[in-house]
Design a protein around this motif. Structure first.
Motif, short mmCIF file in Angstrom:
data_model
loop_
_atom_site.label_atom_id
_atom_site.label_comp_id
_atom_site.label_asym_id
_atom_site.label_seq_id
_atom_site.Cartn_x
_atom_site.Cartn_y
_atom_site.Cartn_z
N ALA B 124 54.10 -17.28 -19.37
CA ALA B 124 53.21 -16.39 -18.63
C ALA B 124 51.75 -17.14 -19.84
CB ALA B 124 53.22 -15.02 -19.34
N ALA B 125 51.84 -17.35 -21.05
CA ALA B 125 50.77 -17.68 -22.00
C ALA B 125 50.34 -19.03 -21.24
CB ALA B 125 51.21 -17.99 -23.46
N LEU B 126 51.40 -19.86 -20.96
CA LEU B 126 51.12 -21.35 -20.39
C LEU B 126 50.15 -21.19 -19.05
CD1 LEU B 126 51.33 -24.43 -20.43
CD2 LEU B 126 53.24 -24.08 -19.26
N ALA B 127 50.46 -20.15 -18.31
CA ALA B 127 49.98 -19.98 -16.87
C ALA B 127 48.58 -19.31 -17.16
CB ALA B 127 50.94 -19.03 -16.02
N LEU B 128 48.47 -18.42 -18.08
CA LEU B 128 47.18 -17.80 -18.31
C LEU B 128 46.10 -18.89 -18.69
CD1 LEU B 128 48.40 -14.54 -19.95
CD2 LEU B 128 47.11 -14.76 -17.77
N LEU B 129 46.72 -19.80 -19.79
CA LEU B 129 45.60 -20.77 -20.37
C LEU B 129 45.39 -21.71 -19.43
CD1 LEU B 129 45.41 -21.82 -23.45
CD2 LEU B 129 47.32 -23.60 -23.15
N ILE B 130 46.24 -22.06 -18.19
CA ILE B 130 45.52 -23.09 -17.40
C ILE B 130 44.92 -22.21 -15.88
CG2 ILE B 130 47.26 -24.90 -17.85
CD1 ILE B 130 48.95 -23.81 -15.48
N GLY B 131 44.70 -20.79 -16.30
CA GLY B 131 44.02 -19.97 -15.52
C GLY B 131 44.96 -19.75 -14.11
N GLY B 132 45.79 -19.46 -14.44
CA GLY B 132 46.67 -19.20 -13.19
C GLY B 132 46.49 -17.64 -12.63
N THR B 133 46.57 -17.59 -11.27
CA THR B 133 46.66 -16.08 -10.72
C THR B 133 47.72 -15.27 -11.13
OG1 THR B 133 47.64 -16.86 -8.76
CG2 THR B 133 45.17 -16.95 -8.80
N THR B 134 47.73 -14.03 -10.81
CA THR B 134 48.93 -13.04 -11.17
C THR B 134 50.29 -13.59 -10.71
OG1 THR B 134 47.24 -11.48 -10.64
CG2 THR B 134 49.59 -10.64 -10.84
N ILE B 135 50.27 -14.16 -9.60
CA ILE B 135 51.35 -14.71 -8.88
C ILE B 135 51.90 -15.80 -9.71
CG2 ILE B 135 52.54 -15.90 -6.86
CD1 ILE B 135 52.12 -13.09 -6.28
N SER B 183 52.80 -19.21 -29.64
CA SER B 183 51.97 -19.19 -30.92
C SER B 183 50.94 -20.55 -30.60
CB SER B 183 52.70 -19.37 -32.08
OG SER B 183 53.23 -18.27 -32.43
N LEU B 184 51.75 -21.73 -30.10
CA LEU B 184 50.70 -22.95 -30.05
C LEU B 184 49.70 -22.58 -28.66
CD1 LEU B 184 50.40 -25.71 -30.75
CD2 LEU B 184 51.93 -26.32 -28.86
N MET B 185 50.16 -21.89 -27.71
CA MET B 185 49.24 -21.56 -26.35
C MET B 185 48.10 -20.83 -27.08
SD MET B 185 50.63 -23.07 -23.93
CE MET B 185 51.08 -24.33 -24.90
N LYS B 186 48.65 -19.58 -28.03
CA LYS B 186 47.60 -18.69 -28.42
C LYS B 186 46.50 -19.59 -29.37
CE LYS B 186 48.98 -14.37 -29.58
NZ LYS B 186 50.43 -13.66 -30.18
N TYR B 187 47.00 -20.66 -30.10
CA TYR B 187 45.99 -21.16 -31.15
C TYR B 187 45.17 -21.73 -30.36
CZ TYR B 187 44.98 -24.02 -34.89
OH TYR B 187 44.10 -24.87 -35.92
N ILE B 188 45.69 -22.57 -29.35
CA ILE B 188 44.54 -23.57 -28.37
C ILE B 188 44.06 -22.72 -27.28
CG2 ILE B 188 45.79 -25.47 -29.13
CD1 ILE B 188 47.05 -25.42 -26.30
N ALA B 189 44.18 -21.46 -27.35
CA ALA B 189 43.45 -20.55 -26.01
C ALA B 189 41.97 -20.17 -26.38
CB ALA B 189 44.30 -19.40 -26.00
N LEU B 195 42.56 -15.75 -24.87
CA LEU B 195 43.62 -15.38 -25.95
C LEU B 195 43.79 -13.71 -25.91
CD1 LEU B 195 45.04 -15.81 -28.75
CD2 LEU B 195 42.97 -15.61 -30.02
N PRO B 196 42.69 -12.85 -25.57
CA PRO B 196 42.91 -11.66 -25.23
C PRO B 196 44.00 -11.24 -24.07
CG PRO B 196 40.70 -11.91 -25.57
CD PRO B 196 41.28 -13.21 -25.50
N ALA B 197 43.91 -12.21 -23.08
CA ALA B 197 44.94 -11.87 -21.85
C ALA B 197 46.08 -12.25 -22.21
CB ALA B 197 44.23 -13.18 -20.74
N ILE B 198 46.10 -13.19 -23.17
CA ILE B 198 47.66 -13.59 -23.42
C ILE B 198 48.18 -12.36 -24.47
CG2 ILE B 198 48.93 -15.12 -24.94
CD1 ILE B 198 47.37 -17.45 -24.28
N THR B 199 47.26 -12.15 -25.33
CA THR B 199 47.83 -11.18 -26.36
C THR B 199 48.05 -9.65 -25.48
OG1 THR B 199 46.20 -11.87 -27.92
CG2 THR B 199 47.23 -9.67 -28.27
#
Lengths: 265, 351
Positions: B124-135, B183-189, B195-199
């Motif tokens: 999920a964090a990876l998808a959010l980082l690359i700006g993925g949609t809900t699906i 954690s790495l995803m959050k660090y570079i987000a 970052l708030p979206a991942i959290t």
């Protein structure tokens, strides 16, 4: 007389070339109690695993009701032969009745749950070890002797004809050893067969019909207790001097106790 | 025990029903009662009559007469998918927790033991980082959840001895590996929006759940629960350990593997839709044991009902307590801990 369980020339090695069992043969007849005696590491447990069908020996044959034990499915085997493990505490506090019902597993399908008939079998089994009033108690709260009896009842609910018992007298006081073994003796008189491993030779003297005395994977002696439980053989089996106390009455001599001999200081 | 005896009643058929049976029956009905109740609750309250009419209106269009469009929309399009998701996710997490505790003979684990939630969190964090949609986020979470458990399983196959212990260890290792990746995803987000979206995702929540997420979640949860329900009594025997299960005529490894596959699919689907909702899988099984006892024959159905009810309750509080939503991950502990302490006081049988 039919032979329920017959092992011929069992040899087993976990590591090739290092056999822990060497050429063991035995025959179990209905209604008999066979004791396996010997020092720690002499191969009793491995032999039990082979006899239960859980372990396939490197060589030799084990026949259950005249058929190779490994030709039965695990369910069929569990309908004929049961294992009463050493005392342990399960992770969850099942009631005594729930524990005994688990013995019905080999009689139920994979998706089955116990029916009314299974409850009757379980309650009868519990009654025959004299613990009917403990039915709804948590198994984890019972004393060691009571747990051992519940495990025997589970074996009865399994409705098999051979029960293997792994050290039923360990961790039990004298009273509870007697309580458990008297019930075993009564069930044997009713036709059930038992193979019992033990570190208490006196219990073999009191309860065994047959004794297999083992040393380093071999059968040192096998047969009638009067023939196997002698000072000479016991001393050899346990690597220590032992003394057998006899009672003489009416011209016949019966062994009554096995004692370790004090070492000369 | 004495209390139960006093409460015994006789049915017409002459079979005896104890107090425990009544509690069990009540427990199984609880999610259905709560579903109706929570559909009524919200910023805009709806009467039970109107909720019922709105629910039945797709089948009997006549019942919609007199209902405002707002009420129909609220019940059918906004609250119902959310209520259903809460029920499905709660049921899945609780029942898989029971199943894992049973097969691992350990009342201190849940279905994340083999890393499914950690893998899903990273996905999920990876998808959010690359700006993925809900699906995309849900798909990644589901896929990486399954990947984590597969890696743990494959890793354990490298060793032939003590497979369950090695599998557990591999699960923990893979889980912390994916934890580090998260954690790495959050660090570079981007700290302002990604970052708030991942959290928030990692705190769990059903905000914005729509009908789109429900079908797959429902399919996997219903099929998975059905399988766990089928093997529920066998879980008792598995919980005694492999050696004892084998002497009772079972092949423990094959059944355990099927249960792990089933529980992992259910958990991955639940986490993909609801985010990381911890606690339920660990604690609801205990609550279930206190109420119906450790016999899995009743514990599996009871945990399905309890998990469903609990998450439904939590989610309702989450969306009504404050004008903004409170993440579920915060509330499960805040509400669940006092609840469990109360239950523990009633516990007479131990685990």
């Amino acid at each position: 007389m039919s032979r329920m369980l017959e092992a011929s020339d069992i040899t087993h090695a976990y590591t090739a070339g290092v056999p822990v069992l060497r050429g063991i043969s035995l025959t179990l007849e209905p209604g008999t109690i066979l004791y396996l005696l010997g020092r720690n590491g002499c191969g009793k447990t491995t032999l039990m695993q082979c006899l239960s069908g859980a372990l396939k020996p490197t060589s030799g044959q084990i026949a259950l009701d005249g058929r190779d034990i490994h030709t039965y499915t695990s369910t069929e085997r569990a309908q004929r032969i049961g294992l009463i493990p050493q005392l342990h505490t399960p992770a969850f506090a099942y009631t005594v009745r729930e524990m005994i019902l688990m013995g019905r597993a080999p009689h139920l399908g994979l998706f089955g749950t116990p029916s009314k008939a299974d409850y009757v079998v379980a309650d009868d089994a519990l009654a025959s070890v004299g613990l009917a009033h403990y039915r709804d108690r948590p198994y984890t709260q019972l004393s060691g002797g009571e747990r051992q009896l519940v495990l025997i009842a589970r074996g009865l609910a399994q409705q098999c004809r051979v029960l293997l018992m792994d050290e039923p007298d360990s961790h039990l006081d004298l009273n509870n050893q007697q309580r458990v073994m008297e019930i075993v003796a009564r069930l044997a008189a009713e036709g059930l067969s038992f193979i019992v491993t033990s570190h208490v030779p006196n219990n073999a003297l009191t309860y065994a019909h047959r004794v297999l005395l083992m040393k380093a994977g071999r059968a040192l002696s096998y047969g009638d207790p009067a023939y196997t439980l002698t000072e000479l053989l016991l001393s050899e089996a346990y690597d220590m001097e032992t003394e057998v106390i006899y009672e003489t009455a009416g011209g016949s001599r019966t062994a009554r106790a096995i004692l370790p001999k004090r070492r000369a200081s | 025990m004495r209390v139960v005896t006093l409460r015994r009643v006789w049915t017409a058929a002459g079979t005896r029903i104890g107090g425990r049976d009544l509690v069990y029956a009540g427990l199984l009905l609880l999610p259905f009662v709560l579903m109706i109740a929570t559909l009524m609750i919200g910023l805009y309250g709806i009467s039970i009559e109107n909720v019922t009419r709105a629910l039945l209106s797709p089948v009997f269009p006549g019942l919609a007469d007199g209902l405002s469009q707002t009420e129909i929309t609220l019940v059918l399009r906004i609250r119902l998918p959310r209520v259903l998701s809460a029920v499905l996710i709660g049921a899945a997490l609780a029942s898989t927790g029971v199943a894992f505790q049973g097969i691992f003979k350990n009342p201190l684990v849940d279905s994340n033991l083999l890393g499914v939630t950690s893998g899903a969190g990273f996905g999920a964090a990876l998808a959010l980082l690359i700006g993925g949609t809900t699906i995309v986020v849900q798909g990644f979470a589901f896929g990486f959840g399954l990947l984590a458990v597969s890696l743990a399983y494959l890793g354990s196959r490298l060793y032939s001895t003590a497979p369950m212990i090695v599998l557990t260890l591999m699960g923990i290792l893979i889980g912390s590996f994916f934890g580090s990746l998260t954690s790495l995803m959050k660090y570079i987000a981007d700290p302002l929006n990604t970052l708030p979206a991942i959290t928030f995702w990692l705190l769990g929540g059903l905000t914005g759940v729509t009908w789109n997420s429900v079908p797959i979640l429902a399919l996997l949860t219903v099929l998975g629960s059905f399988f766990l329900w089928l093997v529920r009594w066998r879980l008792n025997i598995l919980s005694l350990g492999d050696a004892e299960a084998a002497t009772l005529g079972m092949n423990p490894n094959r059944l355990k593997l099927s249960i792990i596959v089933c529980a992992t699919l259910m958990t991955a689907a639940a986490v993909a839709v609801g985010g990381v909702i911890g606690w339920i899988g660990l604690v609801i099984p205990h609550a279930g044991r206190i109420i119906v006892g450790p016999d899995h024959k009743r514990l599996i159905p009871a945990s399905l009902a309890l998990g469903a009810s609990f998450l439904l309750l939590i989610d309702t509080v989450s969306r009504t307590l404050l004008p903004t939503e409170v993440p579920i991950g915060i509330l499960t502990g805040l509400i669940g801990v006092p609840l469990l302490i109360v239950l523990l006081r009633r516990n007479r049988t131990g685990w």
